[in-house]
Design a protein around this motif. Structure first.
Motif, PDB file in Angstrom:
ATOM      1  N   VAL A 177       0.836  -1.204   0.000  1.00 56.51           N
ATOM      2  CA  VAL A 177       0.000   0.000   0.000  1.00 56.51           C
ATOM      3  C   VAL A 177       0.870   1.253   0.000  1.00 56.51           C
ATOM      4  O   VAL A 177       1.810   1.372   0.794  1.00 56.51           O
ATOM      5  CB  VAL A 177      -0.941   0.025   1.222  1.00 56.51           C
ATOM      6  N   GLY A 178       0.535   2.199  -0.887  1.00 57.02           N
ATOM      7  CA  GLY A 178       1.245   3.467  -0.936  1.00 57.02           C
ATOM      8  C   GLY A 178       1.694   3.783  -2.347  1.00 57.02           C
ATOM      9  O   GLY A 178       1.384   3.063  -3.301  1.00 57.02           O
ATOM     10  N   ASP A 179       2.441   4.870  -2.490  1.00 57.99           N
ATOM     11  CA  ASP A 179       2.900   5.297  -3.812  1.00 57.99           C
ATOM     12  C   ASP A 179       4.297   4.751  -4.111  1.00 57.99           C
ATOM     13  O   ASP A 179       4.447   3.794  -4.826  1.00 57.99           O
ATOM     14  CB  ASP A 179       2.826   6.812  -3.933  1.00 57.99           C
ATOM     15  N   ASP A 180       5.339   5.333  -3.549  1.00 59.12           N
ATOM     16  CA  ASP A 180       6.692   4.815  -3.773  1.00 59.12           C
ATOM     17  C   ASP A 180       7.595   5.262  -2.626  1.00 59.12           C
ATOM     18  O   ASP A 180       7.862   6.453  -2.511  1.00 59.12           O
ATOM     19  CB  ASP A 180       7.239   5.329  -5.107  1.00 59.12           C
ATOM     20  N   PRO A 181       8.054   4.358  -1.791  1.00 62.85           N
ATOM     21  CA  PRO A 181       7.784   2.923  -1.818  1.00 62.85           C
ATOM     22  C   PRO A 181       6.418   2.595  -1.216  1.00 62.85           C
ATOM     23  O   PRO A 181       5.726   3.484  -0.731  1.00 62.85           O
ATOM     24  CB  PRO A 181       8.907   2.354  -0.938  1.00 62.85           C
ATOM     25  N   GLN A 182       6.082   1.305  -1.244  1.00 62.88           N
ATOM     26  CA  GLN A 182       4.847   0.849  -0.615  1.00 62.88           C
ATOM     27  C   GLN A 182       5.181   0.145   0.708  1.00 62.88           C
ATOM     28  O   GLN A 182       6.310  -0.317   0.899  1.00 62.88           O
ATOM     29  CB  GLN A 182       4.094  -0.138  -1.516  1.00 62.88           C
ATOM     30  N   ILE A 183       4.186   0.084   1.586  1.00 58.52           N
ATOM     31  CA  ILE A 183       4.312  -0.678   2.828  1.00 58.52           C
ATOM     32  C   ILE A 183       3.589  -2.006   2.645  1.00 58.52           C
ATOM     33  O   ILE A 183       2.392  -2.019   2.338  1.00 58.52           O
ATOM     34  CB  ILE A 183       3.699   0.086   4.028  1.00 58.52           C
ATOM     35  N   MET A 184       4.316  -3.111   2.809  1.00 57.24           N
ATOM     36  CA  MET A 184       3.680  -4.421   2.711  1.00 57.24           C
ATOM     37  C   MET A 184       2.716  -4.575   3.887  1.00 57.24           C
ATOM     38  O   MET A 184       3.118  -4.470   5.043  1.00 57.24           O
ATOM     39  CB  MET A 184       4.715  -5.538   2.735  1.00 57.24           C
ATOM     40  N   THR A 185       1.444  -4.811   3.576  1.00 57.23           N
ATOM     41  CA  THR A 185       0.402  -4.798   4.591  1.00 57.23           C
ATOM     42  C   THR A 185      -0.402  -6.098   4.544  1.00 57.23           C
ATOM     43  O   THR A 185      -0.730  -6.596   3.474  1.00 57.23           O
ATOM     44  CB  THR A 185      -0.540  -3.591   4.383  1.00 57.23           C
ATOM     45  N   LEU A 186      -0.682  -6.623   5.725  1.00 58.13           N
ATOM     46  CA  LEU A 186      -1.505  -7.819   5.881  1.00 58.13           C
ATOM     47  C   LEU A 186      -2.787  -7.450   6.608  1.00 58.13           C
ATOM     48  O   LEU A 186      -2.744  -6.823   7.674  1.00 58.13           O
ATOM     49  CB  LEU A 186      -0.746  -8.881   6.681  1.00 58.13           C
ATOM     50  N   PHE A 187      -3.914  -7.808   6.004  1.00 56.89           N
ATOM     51  CA  PHE A 187      -5.217  -7.665   6.666  1.00 56.89           C
ATOM     52  C   PHE A 187      -5.755  -9.061   6.946  1.00 56.89           C
ATOM     53  O   PHE A 187      -5.794  -9.905   6.049  1.00 56.89           O
ATOM     54  CB  PHE A 187      -6.209  -6.905   5.782  1.00 56.89           C
ATOM     55  N   ILE A 188      -6.169  -9.303   8.175  1.00 62.22           N
ATOM     56  CA  ILE A 188      -6.812 -10.562   8.549  1.00 62.22           C
ATOM     57  C   ILE A 188      -8.253 -10.245   8.913  1.00 62.22           C
ATOM     58  O   ILE A 188      -8.508  -9.399   9.780  1.00 62.22           O
ATOM     59  CB  ILE A 188      -6.100 -11.234   9.740  1.00 62.22           C
ATOM     60  N   ARG A 189      -9.177 -10.894   8.226  1.00 67.00           N
ATOM     61  CA  ARG A 189     -10.594 -10.599   8.476  1.00 67.00           C
ATOM     62  C   ARG A 189     -11.066 -11.335   9.735  1.00 67.00           C
ATOM     63  O   ARG A 189     -11.098 -12.565   9.777  1.00 67.00           O
ATOM     64  CB  ARG A 189     -11.455 -10.985   7.280  1.00 67.00           C
ATOM     65  N   LYS A 190     -11.443 -10.576  10.751  1.00 68.50           N
ATOM     66  CA  LYS A 190     -11.846 -11.140  12.044  1.00 68.50           C
ATOM     67  C   LYS A 190     -13.353 -11.378  12.130  1.00 68.50           C
ATOM     68  O   LYS A 190     -13.803 -12.255  12.859  1.00 68.50           O
ATOM     69  CB  LYS A 190     -11.411 -10.203  13.178  1.00 68.50           C
ATOM     70  N   SER A 191     -14.121 -10.572  11.414  1.00 60.65           N
ATOM     71  CA  SER A 191     -15.582 -10.696  11.413  1.00 60.65           C
ATOM     72  C   SER A 191     -16.103  -9.987  10.176  1.00 60.65           C
ATOM     73  O   SER A 191     -15.317  -9.514   9.345  1.00 60.65           O
ATOM     74  CB  SER A 191     -16.183 -10.076  12.678  1.00 60.65           C
ATOM     75  N   ALA A 192     -17.417  -9.870  10.058  1.00 63.56           N
ATOM     76  CA  ALA A 192     -17.999  -9.200   8.889  1.00 63.56           C
ATOM     77  C   ALA A 192     -17.474  -7.779   8.726  1.00 63.56           C
ATOM     78  O   ALA A 192     -17.285  -7.308   7.599  1.00 63.56           O
ATOM     79  CB  ALA A 192     -19.521  -9.191   9.003  1.00 63.56           C
ATOM     80  N   LYS A 193     -17.197  -7.097   9.849  1.00 62.18           N
ATOM     81  CA  LYS A 193     -16.800  -5.685   9.762  1.00 62.18           C
ATOM     82  C   LYS A 193     -15.430  -5.384  10.361  1.00 62.18           C
ATOM     83  O   LYS A 193     -14.961  -4.253  10.268  1.00 62.18           O
ATOM     84  CB  LYS A 193     -17.854  -4.811  10.468  1.00 62.18           C
ATOM     85  N   GLU A 194     -14.781  -6.371  10.952  1.00 61.14           N
ATOM     86  CA  GLU A 194     -13.533  -6.112  11.670  1.00 61.14           C
ATOM     87  C   GLU A 194     -12.343  -6.761  10.964  1.00 61.14           C
ATOM     88  O   GLU A 194     -12.389  -7.935  10.602  1.00 61.14           O
ATOM     89  CB  GLU A 194     -13.636  -6.644  13.101  1.00 61.14           C
TER      90      GLU A 194
END
Length: 213
Positions: A177-194
């Motif tokens: 995520v980002g323009d240059d450089p990017q930050i490697m990002t991990l999203f873990i889905r915990k629930s429908a909205k979290e």
């Protein structure tokens, strides 16, 4: 399309480099050791195929650095049989790694030249993702959702909401995520909205472009 003992030896050396940088997932390392990366590149770059570097391919894109491919694959924690959405088929190298890990791969490529070339090439060397799509990665593949895991192989200026929406509860999204450089990002889905969010440092990717088709 030859894969010689010399190529195989260079892959073993590449695996040691990737391990030294911190990747420890045995399945991922085995995939890097097995896949003939030189076949995914122009033959004029063959001598560079097993260096830990990104290199140009068609349509002003690149084949990602092996460490980056391995790192993203490790973050995904791929289990055999999982449905995985890949945004940015590119050369097909990351696709092949996911296939080696036993995933059912659904992949989107926005560059038609690459889409046509890679679809044909993957079949030629024995990799058969479940579905390759020519389309806009920002939209994901709602027809085939939800997915166990989603991987984005281009730099996204923001996290596309459709991708978060198409992730199963318990699923993992790995995205730079980002323009240059990017930050490697991990999203873990915990629930429908979290969602739980974790960041893993700076990387450089070609940009993920919107509405190109």
């Amino acid at each position: 399309m030859k894969d010689t003992f010399r190529h195989q030896g260079k892959r073993k050396q590449l695996v040691e480099i990737v391990k030294a940088k911190g990747v420890s997932d045995e399945g991922v390392l085995a995939a890097i050791a097995k896949i003939p990366r030189h076949l995914f590149m122009d033959s004029s770059f063959e001598d560079h195929a097993y260096q830990d570097k990104a290199f140009p391919i068609a349509a002003e894109q690149t084949i990602s650095q092996p460490f980056t491919v391995a790192f993203q694959s490790e973050l995904l924690q791929v289990q055999p049989g999982e449905k995985i959405l890949e945004i940015g088929t590119g050369s097909g190298y990351q696709t092949a790694v996911l296939c080696e890990l036993g995933a059912k791969v659904y992949s989107i490529e926005r560059q038609q030249e690459l889409y046509v070339k890679t679809k044909r090439f993957l079949t030629q060397i024995g990799y058969r993702p479940k579905y390759l799509n020519f389309g806009d990665g920002y939209k994901g593949l709602p027809t085939y959702a939800p997915f166990d895991k989603i991987i984005v192989t281009a730099g996204a200026p923001f996290v596309p909401n459709p991708l978060l929406a198409q992730l199963k509860v318990g699923g993992r999204l790995v995205i730079p995520v980002g323009d240059d450089p990017q930050i490697m990002t991990l999203f873990i889905r915990k629930s429908a909205k979290e969602f739980e969010k974790k960041e893993f440092g700076e990387f450089r990717f070609v940009p993920m472009l919107e509405d190109k088709n």
